[in-house]
Design an enzyme around this catalytic site. Structure first.
Site, PDB file in Angstrom:
ATOM      1  N   HIS A  92     -24.848 -18.057  -5.899  1.00 49.37           N
ATOM      2  CA  HIS A  92     -24.724 -18.369  -4.470  1.00 49.37           C
ATOM      3  C   HIS A  92     -25.795 -17.631  -3.684  1.00 49.37           C
ATOM      4  CE1 HIS A  92     -22.700 -14.517  -3.311  1.00 49.37           C
ATOM      5  NE2 HIS A  92     -22.117 -14.615  -4.492  1.00 49.37           N
TER       6      HIS A  92
ATOM      7  N   ASP B 176     -25.626 -17.177  -0.171  1.00 48.66           N
ATOM      8  CA  ASP B 176     -25.134 -16.473   1.014  1.00 48.66           C
ATOM      9  C   ASP B 176     -24.789 -15.034   0.649  1.00 48.66           C
ATOM     10  OD1 ASP B 176     -22.874 -17.501  -0.517  1.00 48.66           O
ATOM     11  OD2 ASP B 176     -21.617 -16.756   1.124  1.00 48.66           O
TER      12      ASP B 176
ATOM     13  N   ASP C 294     -25.920  -9.258  -5.381  1.00 48.48           N
ATOM     14  CA  ASP C 294     -24.856 -10.238  -5.142  1.00 48.48           C
ATOM     15  C   ASP C 294     -25.252 -11.206  -4.039  1.00 48.48           C
ATOM     16  OD1 ASP C 294     -22.410 -11.528  -5.044  1.00 48.48           O
ATOM     17  OD2 ASP C 294     -21.387  -9.912  -3.996  1.00 48.48           O
TER      18      ASP C 294
ATOM     19  N   GLU D 174     -19.916 -18.693  -0.677  1.00 47.00           N
ATOM     20  CA  GLU D 174     -19.017 -17.985  -1.589  1.00 47.00           C
ATOM     21  C   GLU D 174     -18.427 -16.738  -0.939  1.00 47.00           C
ATOM     22  OE1 GLU D 174     -17.475 -15.299  -4.603  1.00 47.00           O
ATOM     23  OE2 GLU D 174     -19.165 -14.903  -3.272  1.00 47.00           O
ATOM     24  N   GLU D 175     -19.251 -15.992  -0.213  1.00 46.31           N
ATOM     25  CA  GLU D 175     -18.762 -14.761   0.390  1.00 46.31           C
ATOM     26  C   GLU D 175     -17.783 -15.031   1.529  1.00 46.31           C
ATOM     27  OE1 GLU D 175     -19.169 -12.278  -1.177  1.00 46.31           O
ATOM     28  OE2 GLU D 175     -21.183 -11.983  -1.952  1.00 46.31           O
TER      29      GLU D 175
ATOM     30  N   HIS E 109     -21.083  -5.676  -1.601  1.00 46.50           N
ATOM     31  CA  HIS E 109     -20.267  -5.766  -0.382  1.00 46.50           C
ATOM     32  C   HIS E 109     -20.316  -4.487   0.443  1.00 46.50           C
ATOM     33  CE1 HIS E 109     -17.503  -9.322  -1.740  1.00 46.50           C
ATOM     34  NE2 HIS E 109     -18.736  -9.435  -2.215  1.00 46.50           N
TER      35      HIS E 109
END
Length: 457
Positions: free
Chosen positions: A91, A93, A124, A160-161, A426
């Site tokens: 992903h 995003d 990520d 996705e996030e 994150h």
């Protein structure tokens, strides 16, 4: 067409890595965040940048979305006669950065320090995108020396996030184009630096908001305090009932299981989590059980007056966001109802309560047997210089894996990734271990070779 040998792929990855890193840094500089309160323009730029990279590989590329959903990039190349097709997922995003003062450098300006590349999305999951692209470049895709032996679908999602709210519909709408024999989801991590892993179980997720109301409006704390409760105290007492004295989740009826027989030393876990000295762990049992196969509940935020603006008044209402991770084998709908029942039962002093579901997602378990998993294990072992991969669970959630399992029941789903225990995905100062990234790129190239030849390498 002759499939490249192992040594040829190793040399090709080494040759391509500088360009791959440069493209990764360009992607990191695009702050593509799919959350509602953020500018959508960078997310569009991110999708088009990824589409350009895939187009350069000679694949047919298009950008797809559902309604107002975020843009996903789909690239496809048919398989040679008799060869399997492999879907490569990642992903583009990223998470919001949070407090910028917690970052040692600009989150969207990639910086190398001590062999790690820092920046939001550096791991990520923009590194997941570039691992796919590195593997395809190693086969000469898009050049006159193209020797890719399998069909490829590149599916790069854009929300996705944010919980992938339109992904199920997007997958269903593009089902024919995404059909494949093997699905590689590059959005997980490895057991440690130098130890590769296949992820075989993930917890599900239930996010909700709970609101407690005690007054029609704020009331003078001196005139009414002592007899009238305030909403913040009521909310705090309610949230405290979610765990018992040991820190175990106190919501009745949730599924609990046992994880793989891996030893996760407490001191290593404390260090990787960044736990402060003297802070105790919560829960009971092995660490891997607590974070992979047992439920957890966290309070992610509270809406209430900020301390700098708080008057001497009883707060009329307060709201909290609760995130519950559920164990493999549990059901998000029933788990949510159990949480609601618990909250309604334990709200103190007759306060009025409302609970609203934000999002949920299924847990999953993957049967990691068969020739494609053997191909992956052999590829990992070669890329990590003889170290066998381990099977791990993940406490986080990738709910759409269950959707892939439903839509493509015959496909083997391999959950891999570029993260390591120090990545801080994150969080502030997210980073990518560049040495491990090189191994991931080589492993994926070897995986494609092994899938095509049926021979371990």
């Amino acid at each position: 067409m002759t499939t490249p040998a192992v040594d040829q792929l190793r040399a090709a990855i080494e040759r391509e890595l500088p360009g791959v890193r440069a493209d990764l840094e360009r992607l990191v500089r695009i702050p593509g965040i799919a959350f509602d309160d953020f500018d959508a323009a960078p997310l569009e730029r991110s999708a088009h940048a990824v589409a350009d990279l895939i187009r350069d590989l000679g694949l047919d590329v298009r950008i797809s979305r559902i309604g107002e959903g975020a843009p996903a990039v789909i690239g496809r190349r048919p398989a040679p006669p008799g060869a399997p097709t492999v879907l490569l997922y990642a992903h583009h995003d990223v998470q919001p950065t949070g407090d910028p003062s917690l970052w040692a450098s600009d989150p969207f300006e990639p910086v190398e320090r001590d062999g790690r590349l820092y920046g939001r999305g550096s791991a990520d999951d923009k590194a997941g995108i570039m691992a796919h692209i590195a593997a395809l470049r190693a086969f000469g895709c898009g050049t006159a020396d193209d020797r890719l032996p399998v069909g490829i679908v590149l599916f790069i999602e854009g929300e996705e996030e944010f919980g992938s709210p339109t992904l199920s519909e997007l997958l269903a709408e593009n089902r024919d184009d995404l059909a494949s024999d093997v699905i590689v989801i590059a959005d997980s991590g490895n057991w440690d630096i130098g130890v590769p892993a296949l992820t075989t179980s993930l917890r599900g997720i239930v996010n909700c908001f709970v609101t407690v109301q005690v007054l029609e409006s704020a009331a003078h704390s001196g005139m009414f305090g002592g007899a009238v409760p305030d909403a913040l105290t009521a909310l705090c007492r309610l949230l405290a009932t979610l765990h018992d004295a040991d820190g175990e989740v106190a919501v009745e009826g949730l599924v609990r299981g046992e994880a793989a027989p891996l030893d996760y030393p407490v001191e290593r876990f404390r260090s990787e989590a960044g736990l402060l000295d003297g802070v105790e762990l919560i829960g009971t049992g092995r660490i891997v059980d607590r974070i992979w196969t047992k439920p957890s509940i966290s309070v992610l935020g509270i809406d209430a007056p900020p301390t700098s603006e708080a008057p001497n008044a009883l707060v009329a209402g307060a709201r909290a966001k609760i995130s519950m991770r559920i164990a493999p084998g549990d059901d998000p709908a029933s788990a949510y109802q159990m949480l609601v029942t618990h909250l309604e039962k334990h709200v103190p002093w007759g306060a009025q309560i409302t609970v609203r579901l934000e999002a949920n997602g299924n847990p999953c378990v993957i049967d990691a047997t068969g020739r494609y998993f053997d191909a992956a294990r052999a590829a990992f072992k070669t890329a990590w210089d003889g170290t066998d991969p381990v099977e791990i669970g993940v406490g986080g959630s990738i709910p759409f894996i269950a959707t892939f399992q439903s839509l493509f029941p015959q496909a083997s789903i391999l959950v891999t990734g570029v993260e390591d225990p120090h990545t801080k995905a994150h969080g502030a100062n997210e980073s990518l271990h560049l040495g491990e990234f090189a191994r991931v790129c080589l492993a994926e190239a070897l995986l494609l070779r092994n899938i095509a030849t049926g021979e371990p390498a």
